[in-house]
Design a protein around this motif. Structure first.
Motif, PDB file in Angstrom:
ATOM      1  N   GLY A 124       0.768  -1.239   0.000  1.00  0.00           N
ATOM      2  CA  GLY A 124       0.000   0.000   0.000  1.00  0.00           C
ATOM      3  C   GLY A 124       0.792   1.277   0.000  1.00  0.00           C
ATOM      4  O   GLY A 124       0.366   2.270  -0.591  1.00  0.00           O
ATOM      5  N   SER A 125       1.949   1.309   0.651  1.00  0.00           N
ATOM      6  CA  SER A 125       2.752   2.538   0.613  1.00  0.00           C
ATOM      7  C   SER A 125       3.169   2.867  -0.811  1.00  0.00           C
ATOM      8  O   SER A 125       3.051   4.008  -1.268  1.00  0.00           O
ATOM      9  N   VAL A 126       3.648   1.856  -1.529  1.00  0.00           N
ATOM     10  CA  VAL A 126       4.112   2.078  -2.905  1.00  0.00           C
ATOM     11  C   VAL A 126       2.949   2.435  -3.826  1.00  0.00           C
ATOM     12  O   VAL A 126       3.036   3.386  -4.611  1.00  0.00           O
ATOM     13  N   THR A 127       1.847   1.688  -3.738  1.00  0.00           N
ATOM     14  CA  THR A 127       0.739   1.950  -4.662  1.00  0.00           C
ATOM     15  C   THR A 127       0.072   3.292  -4.369  1.00  0.00           C
ATOM     16  O   THR A 127      -0.398   3.967  -5.292  1.00  0.00           O
ATOM     17  N   THR A 128       0.062   3.714  -3.098  1.00  0.00           N
ATOM     18  CA  THR A 128      -0.498   5.036  -2.775  1.00  0.00           C
ATOM     19  C   THR A 128       0.395   6.140  -3.302  1.00  0.00           C
ATOM     20  O   THR A 128      -0.089   7.135  -3.864  1.00  0.00           O
ATOM     21  N   VAL A 129       1.708   5.994  -3.142  1.00  0.00           N
ATOM     22  CA  VAL A 129       2.634   6.976  -3.713  1.00  0.00           C
ATOM     23  C   VAL A 129       2.467   7.030  -5.235  1.00  0.00           C
ATOM     24  O   VAL A 129       2.459   8.120  -5.829  1.00  0.00           O
ATOM     25  N   ALA A 130       2.324   5.880  -5.867  1.00  0.00           N
ATOM     26  CA  ALA A 130       2.121   5.842  -7.320  1.00  0.00           C
ATOM     27  C   ALA A 130       0.843   6.572  -7.700  1.00  0.00           C
ATOM     28  O   ALA A 130       0.819   7.358  -8.665  1.00  0.00           O
ATOM     29  N   ALA A 131      -0.239   6.339  -6.971  1.00  0.00           N
ATOM     30  CA  ALA A 131      -1.512   7.002  -7.266  1.00  0.00           C
ATOM     31  C   ALA A 131      -1.387   8.516  -7.143  1.00  0.00           C
ATOM     32  O   ALA A 131      -1.930   9.270  -7.962  1.00  0.00           O
ATOM     33  N   LEU A 132      -0.653   8.975  -6.124  1.00  0.00           N
ATOM     34  CA  LEU A 132      -0.446  10.412  -5.951  1.00  0.00           C
ATOM     35  C   LEU A 132       0.438  10.977  -7.061  1.00  0.00           C
ATOM     36  O   LEU A 132       0.175  12.062  -7.579  1.00  0.00           O
ATOM     37  N   ALA A 133       1.478  10.237  -7.434  1.00  0.00           N
ATOM     38  CA  ALA A 133       2.362  10.698  -8.504  1.00  0.00           C
ATOM     39  C   ALA A 133       1.611  10.781  -9.834  1.00  0.00           C
ATOM     40  O   ALA A 133       1.877  11.676 -10.659  1.00  0.00           O
ATOM     41  N   LEU A 134       0.693   9.855 -10.051  1.00  0.00           N
ATOM     42  CA  LEU A 134      -0.102   9.842 -11.279  1.00  0.00           C
ATOM     43  C   LEU A 134      -1.253  10.845 -11.240  1.00  0.00           C
ATOM     44  O   LEU A 134      -1.961  11.015 -12.237  1.00  0.00           O
ATOM     45  N   SER A 182       3.356  -2.443  -8.368  1.00  0.00           N
ATOM     46  CA  SER A 182       2.627  -3.676  -8.669  1.00  0.00           C
ATOM     47  C   SER A 182       1.497  -3.894  -7.679  1.00  0.00           C
ATOM     48  O   SER A 182       1.690  -3.763  -6.470  1.00  0.00           O
ATOM     49  N   GLU A 183       0.321  -4.224  -8.200  1.00  0.00           N
ATOM     50  CA  GLU A 183      -0.816  -4.602  -7.366  1.00  0.00           C
ATOM     51  C   GLU A 183      -0.800  -6.106  -7.077  1.00  0.00           C
ATOM     52  O   GLU A 183      -1.616  -6.598  -6.304  1.00  0.00           O
ATOM     53  N   HIS A 184       0.103  -6.847  -7.738  1.00  0.00           N
ATOM     54  CA  HIS A 184       0.286  -8.274  -7.453  1.00  0.00           C
ATOM     55  C   HIS A 184       1.418  -8.417  -6.451  1.00  0.00           C
ATOM     56  O   HIS A 184       2.498  -7.859  -6.649  1.00  0.00           O
ATOM     57  N   ASP A 185       1.193  -9.180  -5.390  1.00  0.00           N
ATOM     58  CA  ASP A 185       2.180  -9.219  -4.307  1.00  0.00           C
ATOM     59  C   ASP A 185       2.108 -10.541  -3.574  1.00  0.00           C
ATOM     60  O   ASP A 185       1.833 -11.582  -4.174  1.00  0.00           O
ATOM     61  N   ILE A 186       2.332 -10.521  -2.269  1.00  0.00           N
ATOM     62  CA  ILE A 186       2.374 -11.746  -1.486  1.00  0.00           C
ATOM     63  C   ILE A 186       1.060 -12.524  -1.551  1.00  0.00           C
ATOM     64  O   ILE A 186       1.060 -13.757  -1.519  1.00  0.00           O
ATOM     65  N   LEU A 187      -0.069 -11.820  -1.680  1.00  0.00           N
ATOM     66  CA  LEU A 187      -1.346 -12.518  -1.806  1.00  0.00           C
ATOM     67  C   LEU A 187      -1.355 -13.448  -3.005  1.00  0.00           C
ATOM     68  O   LEU A 187      -1.819 -14.591  -2.930  1.00  0.00           O
ATOM     69  N   ASP A 195      -7.233   3.806  -8.331  1.00  0.00           N
ATOM     70  CA  ASP A 195      -7.569   2.982  -9.502  1.00  0.00           C
ATOM     71  C   ASP A 195      -6.476   1.934  -9.672  1.00  0.00           C
ATOM     72  O   ASP A 195      -5.413   2.214 -10.236  1.00  0.00           O
ATOM     73  N   ALA A 196      -6.732   0.721  -9.175  1.00  0.00           N
ATOM     74  CA  ALA A 196      -5.712  -0.327  -9.192  1.00  0.00           C
ATOM     75  C   ALA A 196      -5.254  -0.649 -10.605  1.00  0.00           C
ATOM     76  O   ALA A 196      -4.072  -0.948 -10.826  1.00  0.00           O
ATOM     77  N   ALA A 197      -6.160  -0.596 -11.583  1.00  0.00           N
ATOM     78  CA  ALA A 197      -5.796  -0.925 -12.959  1.00  0.00           C
ATOM     79  C   ALA A 197      -4.788   0.068 -13.524  1.00  0.00           C
ATOM     80  O   ALA A 197      -3.879  -0.318 -14.275  1.00  0.00           O
TER      81      ALA A 197
END
Length: 301
Positions: free
Chosen positions: A207-217, A288-293, A223-225
């Protein structure tokens, strides 16, 4: 085979229900609840009963969905907070009563390898890869091509660093500097252990990385996609990090992509990402939205 993978970390508990056949995975449902299981563990060494109860409530909902969707196999992996806690048996007993399975309190090395397996699913980028999984209590560094060559788990995460260093709202420059010094020392050691400087592609998970990515974008909503496999330049990560560390929790909550349960710790998560990019000499990170899950789900097939 329809499987359910559950990842319970320091900050969140997440569910993936998927149909797995051979090397392919078809997502059926993906859920996330911020439960802050690891709240205070760094200082007390114990899981807070209220945190265990928050986790129980989330798992009750997951158990209902697992039953409704006809899942054949369930695997729950518990990571940093439950590794560190002296009363982890209280947590394990709760999970057994709700899900009917024992949680696996996996090692940092196991966590790293599962994250790597999940991150590579569908990734089209130049190897070797340096995969980062920035969690609430720990961060995993994994280097490899199609399989893991080296991995290490270290005790820096967005919750742990916030609790140790970032007490102000917003944190003071002295607090940020202290956090950065602590993170840098651990990151340099981890990069040496896995030979991370030689990787061609940096992949960031959680979540830290994907949230930073969302803010940068500059997304109008999460939007996970659009986030998945977006390549974010270092300069954008640095700007987002500076903005987050200079804002209050209330300001962060106003950001349209911000999960309410992440607002108080996202500054530390962004700082960890920025320091890793800087120390590894990487000009960009692939979110990446694909991870340990996903790695847990594949392990069940």
């Amino acid at each position: 085979m329809r499987v359910a993978a559950i990842d319970c970390g320091t900050n969140s508990v997440r569910l993936l229900i998927a149909d797995v056949a051979g090397g392919s995975l078809t997502e059926v449902a993906r859920r996330m609840e911020i439960v802050r299981l690891g709240e205070g563990v760094d200082s007390t060494g114990r899981l807070n009963p209220e945190a265990i109860e928050r986790t129980r409530k989330a798992l009750v909902g997951y158990a209902a969905e697992i039953a409704e969707l006809g899942v054949s196999r369930v695997r729950m992996c518990a990571t940093s907070a439950s590794r560190d806690a002296s009363n982890a048996e209280d947590f394990r007993g709760m999970v057994r009563s709700v899900l009917g399975v024992d949680p696996e309190v996996i090692t940092g090395d196991q966590e790293a390898r599962l994250s790597f397996a999940g991150a590579l699913h569908g990734l089209n980028a130049e190897p070797p890869y340096l995969v980062l999984d920035i969690g609430g209590g720990s961060t995993e560094f994994v280097v490899g091509f199609e399989r893991v060559d080296a991995a290490v788990s270290v005790d820096i995460g967005c919750v742990r660093m916030t609790e140790r260093h970032l007490h102000g709202d917003p944190p003071t420059p002295a607090e940020v500097a202290a956090a950065e010094r602590a993170i840098t020392k651990v990151v340099d050691n981890a990069l040496r252990k896995v030979s991370g400087h030689g990787a061609m592609t940096l992949v960031g998970l959680a979540g830290s990385v994907t949230t930073v990515a969302a803010l940068a974008l500059r997304l109008p909503e999460y939007d996970a996609a659009r986030i998945h496999h977006a390549r974010i330049p270092y300069d954008d990560v640095a700007k987002v990090t500076t903005d987050l560390l200079g804002s209050t929790v209330a300001d962060r909550l106003d950001l349209p992509v911000m999960h309410p349960g992440r607002a108080d710790v996202i500054g530390a998560g962004a700082l960890i990402l920025r320091v890793i990019m800087e120390r590894a000499g990487k000009a960009s990170v692939v979110a990446s939205e694909h991870d340990i899950l996903d790695g847990i789900a594949f392990s069940l097939a």
